[in-house]
Design a protein around this motif. Sequence first.
Motif, PDB file in Angstrom:
ATOM      1  N   LEU A 837      50.207  44.396  53.475  1.00 43.44           N
ATOM      2  CA  LEU A 837      49.935  42.962  53.581  1.00 43.44           C
ATOM      3  C   LEU A 837      50.894  42.154  52.715  1.00 43.44           C
ATOM      4  O   LEU A 837      51.510  41.184  53.181  1.00 43.44           O
ATOM      5  N   MET A 841      53.832  39.492  53.802  1.00 43.53           N
ATOM      6  CA  MET A 841      53.812  38.119  53.312  1.00 43.53           C
ATOM      7  C   MET A 841      55.126  37.759  52.627  1.00 43.53           C
ATOM      8  O   MET A 841      55.658  36.661  52.812  1.00 43.53           O
ATOM      9  N   ARG A 860      52.080  28.199  57.822  1.00 40.37           N
ATOM     10  CA  ARG A 860      51.004  29.026  57.283  1.00 40.37           C
ATOM     11  C   ARG A 860      50.308  29.816  58.385  1.00 40.37           C
ATOM     12  O   ARG A 860      49.979  30.987  58.224  1.00 40.37           O
ATOM     13  N   ALA A 864      50.121  33.889  58.674  1.00 41.78           N
ATOM     14  CA  ALA A 864      48.846  34.579  58.840  1.00 41.78           C
ATOM     15  C   ALA A 864      48.882  35.503  60.056  1.00 41.78           C
ATOM     16  O   ALA A 864      48.469  36.668  59.987  1.00 41.78           O
ATOM     17  N   SER A 865      49.374  34.975  61.158  1.00 42.89           N
ATOM     18  CA  SER A 865      49.418  35.763  62.386  1.00 42.89           C
ATOM     19  C   SER A 865      50.293  36.992  62.226  1.00 42.89           C
ATOM     20  O   SER A 865      49.930  38.098  62.653  1.00 42.89           O
ATOM     21  N   CYS A 867      50.880  38.573  59.626  1.00 48.89           N
ATOM     22  CA  CYS A 867      50.265  39.508  58.672  1.00 48.89           C
ATOM     23  C   CYS A 867      48.941  40.061  59.186  1.00 48.89           C
ATOM     24  O   CYS A 867      48.194  40.721  58.442  1.00 48.89           O
ATOM     25  N   GLU A 869      46.214  38.381  60.374  1.00 43.11           N
ATOM     26  CA  GLU A 869      44.992  37.605  60.139  1.00 43.11           C
ATOM     27  C   GLU A 869      44.935  36.423  61.099  1.00 43.11           C
ATOM     28  O   GLU A 869      45.972  35.851  61.458  1.00 43.11           O
ATOM     29  N   TRP A 872      44.904  31.008  58.118  1.00 39.61           N
ATOM     30  CA  TRP A 872      45.396  31.005  56.734  1.00 39.61           C
ATOM     31  C   TRP A 872      44.285  31.317  55.718  1.00 39.61           C
ATOM     32  O   TRP A 872      44.512  32.112  54.799  1.00 39.61           O
ATOM     33  N   GLN A 874      41.704  33.210  56.003  1.00 43.54           N
ATOM     34  CA  GLN A 874      41.456  34.650  56.039  1.00 43.54           C
ATOM     35  C   GLN A 874      42.607  35.416  55.397  1.00 43.54           C
ATOM     36  O   GLN A 874      42.399  36.439  54.734  1.00 43.54           O
ATOM     37  N   LEU A 875      43.839  34.920  55.581  1.00 42.12           N
ATOM     38  CA  LEU A 875      44.979  35.584  54.950  1.00 42.12           C
ATOM     39  C   LEU A 875      44.873  35.478  53.429  1.00 42.12           C
ATOM     40  O   LEU A 875      45.121  36.447  52.705  1.00 42.12           O
ATOM     41  N   HIS A 879      44.758  38.466  50.920  1.00 38.81           N
ATOM     42  CA  HIS A 879      45.771  38.504  49.855  1.00 38.81           C
ATOM     43  C   HIS A 879      45.107  38.721  48.492  1.00 38.81           C
ATOM     44  O   HIS A 879      45.540  39.560  47.685  1.00 38.81           O
TER      45      HIS A 879
END
Length: 901
Positions: A837, A841, A860, A864-865, A867, A869, A872, A874-875, A879
């Motif tokens: 993750l 990022m 953002r 997120a996508s 990574c 998630e 944002w 949820q990311l 994180h």
Amino acid sequence: MTIRDASNRQSALNRLTANAPFLARLAELNPDDVTRFLTDGIFAALAGVSAPPEDDDIMRALRQWRGRIALLLALGDLSGEHDVATTTRLLSDFADQACDAALAAAFAERTPDEEPRGLSVIALGKLGSHELNYSSDIDPILIFDPDTLPRRSRDDPTEAAVRIARRMTEILSARTGDGHVLRVDLRLRPHPEVTPIVLPVDAAISYYESEALAWEQAAFIRSRASAGDRALGEQFLAAIQPFIWRRSLDFRQLKEIGAMSDRIRDHFAQGQAFGPGYDLKRGRGGIREIEFFAQVHQLIYGGRDPSLRVPATVDALAALAAAGRVEPEVATRLSGHYATLRRIEHRLQMVEDQQTHCLPTQPAALDGVARLDGKADGAALLAVLEPVTADVGACYDRLVAERAVTTGLPRDDDSLAAALLAAGFDPPDAALRTIAEWRGGKLRALRSPAALDALETMLPELIKALGAAPDPDATLTRFDKLVAGLPSAINFFHLLAAQPALARIATRVLALAPTLADALGVRAQLIEGLIDSRAFDAPADKTQLLQEWAPGLATLEYERLLDRVRDLVGERRFAYGVQLVAGATDPLAIALGYSELAEAALCVLADATVAEFVAAHGRISDSELVVLALGRLGGRALTHASDLDLIYLFTGDHLAESDGPRPLGATTYYNRLAQRVTAAMSVPTAAGKLYDVDTRLRPQGAQGPLVVTLDSFERYQREEAWTWEHMALLRARPVYGSDNARDEVERIIAELLATPRDRAKLAADAAEMRDRIAAHKAPQGVLDIKGGPGGLVDLEFAMQVTQLATGHCHDPNIAAALACLKAAGLAPDGVCEAHGLLARMLVMLRLTAPDGEPATAAARQLVASQCGEPRWPQLLAAHDAARQEIADWWASIRSQQENEK
């Protein structure tokens, strides 16, 4: 000879005699050739026909020779003993030899004691591609070298060249009782209305480098030095290769080439409708449209792909299919259609040796052409040709549709405001002001009529793309800034107009990725690389890159090579960044791609630098340079703008000396060589910057020598190195040098890393170093992925202490090493996912928020996508959890150290 061969040959002769009066007359004049053909076949008959001796009556001898060749090639063609491609090549070979003979005769008349030299025939068109017709003009450009052209003592060089060229043309073209040899059309030369028929080579080069038109670029796709002084011709063509095959696409020229094809369709409208009178060459679905189809693709892609620089149409279609530029099925169909159309074109010209391309309008004449081709009548011939022309026309129509230009934006404020509002600019006021400034020529790049014309062509697609951006006004502002930095926007605008998908990509880059936007502002042509659909393929490995680059780099001088590698790396790095912005590829795959790209560049530039250095200073026996990569390059996990951490080593005796004209001792030799390799990788050139190179991880750091022997390196690492230096070696990988030298470096590193450690001292040293880093460099906010508690630096410290303490999992790649440690029960269960993750990022934020500034809402969401998630928030939660996992692992290692004190 089989019964079938005999039957085919006799049928060919019968059809020729009955339906082609010109060839029938030749058969009467050359009965021995006919007999030899009937008895032994076409190639035996052709072997009995040779060029006339130089002392013959050249006018008559060439015409008789041409008649025999025309007769025999027609018989071979009609009997099926050779195909269309062989026919056109043999006709072209004859034309080359005839030009040589005529030129030799012209020289002999003026300078009988001199060898012909200093005047070259550059074949264009069908002669240039070995595709000459039965009754075609040849379209040469004649050039001469004033310094080597033989001439009479009082002759001006240009006057002498013109007289020789005029005489050569007369020998070939004048119609006598024996006919003619070749019609020569010299109007393709620059400014034919005012220039002499033969041009000084330097003047010709200057013209094509600076003034030539779009159609001239297309014409030179099919060019070669076909007669006369071929060495001079080849030097000329080599000099103008950058004009023919342009790396930076000029869509104005492509637009003009397409317009030229449209004008041909319009001009020959009477031959467009299929049926009697149809123009096989210029009609819709005819020969010219297949040629244009291939040439437009060659012009777009040939500047970047040398494999496409082939003159013959069928060969070009095959190369385009092999390179993935044209669908193989389309290339195969068009190649077959080309052979069919050219075969029937030949039949038309066989009848009376006329330069015609149109099917007869009279039924009897059309029936005669059909019977010459072995068909029952004209209706049968039309039935064969109709689906061919329909398919060619459809393929060409699709090509035309791809470059169709949309209508422009309104000019009055009210209508323009409505169009902007509909596109997504709400309110439209800022966009109205910007477009008014563009149209008013406020920016330097928009002060010429051509630039403004290009602007209007591009605006509809651009505004549509900008309006669809998450923040249209902000993205328009960035685009305005980009254009403000361009010296000229003409080609950039034409590119976006011709390729609407690129306008959408450019807009996404401007909206989401400041790093790529900055790169595009410096080199707008970077976006051209995205025309190639392969720009979105999985990143290439080092071997693939080296194979791809090799043909274009092999002949470059050193300084040009530095620029070219910077171009190649910049284009590929930009394309990889665009893949991230498009959400098309896993960021970890791109990180690997960035690393393979850097390693390929290092190999090419180090090889070239070594070769340059050896030329000046020679080699040192049993010795070589080795380059060791550490950090992200060593671990194959670069980001878009990572530095390269390198250590330079050399093998052999440090007291040895090189054997060149300016010998150097080994230590001096390799220090200077390493400095030059570093410069080759890092010094900005006209093509820009490549990589920053950091050599401070070498023995004794910045205070130590740049290069040391392998023995010195091993001794230093065993006896003097700090713990953190051994930690750094865990990500070390030799990336340049012979297999034996690299194996030796890997052996040394493996033995060093396997050395038993005092675990308490190891953990204490690591903790002390981590504290120093934290004190020296504070985290840049909560999203400093590397720094701060639980960041990637903590992860590496925890991992490396564990690796050194246990002697396990010494893989330079962090993901692979962590997987190994986890499998061995030496790392927490969640650490691999946590690293994945944070690593993703890091790669994404280097593009979308490179200086630690807050990313836009759209950026953002992209991060997120990419990574894994959905949003944002949820990311951020994932994180925080990942950092906690890593922080706990590092804290547990530190606490063990504290407990063992």
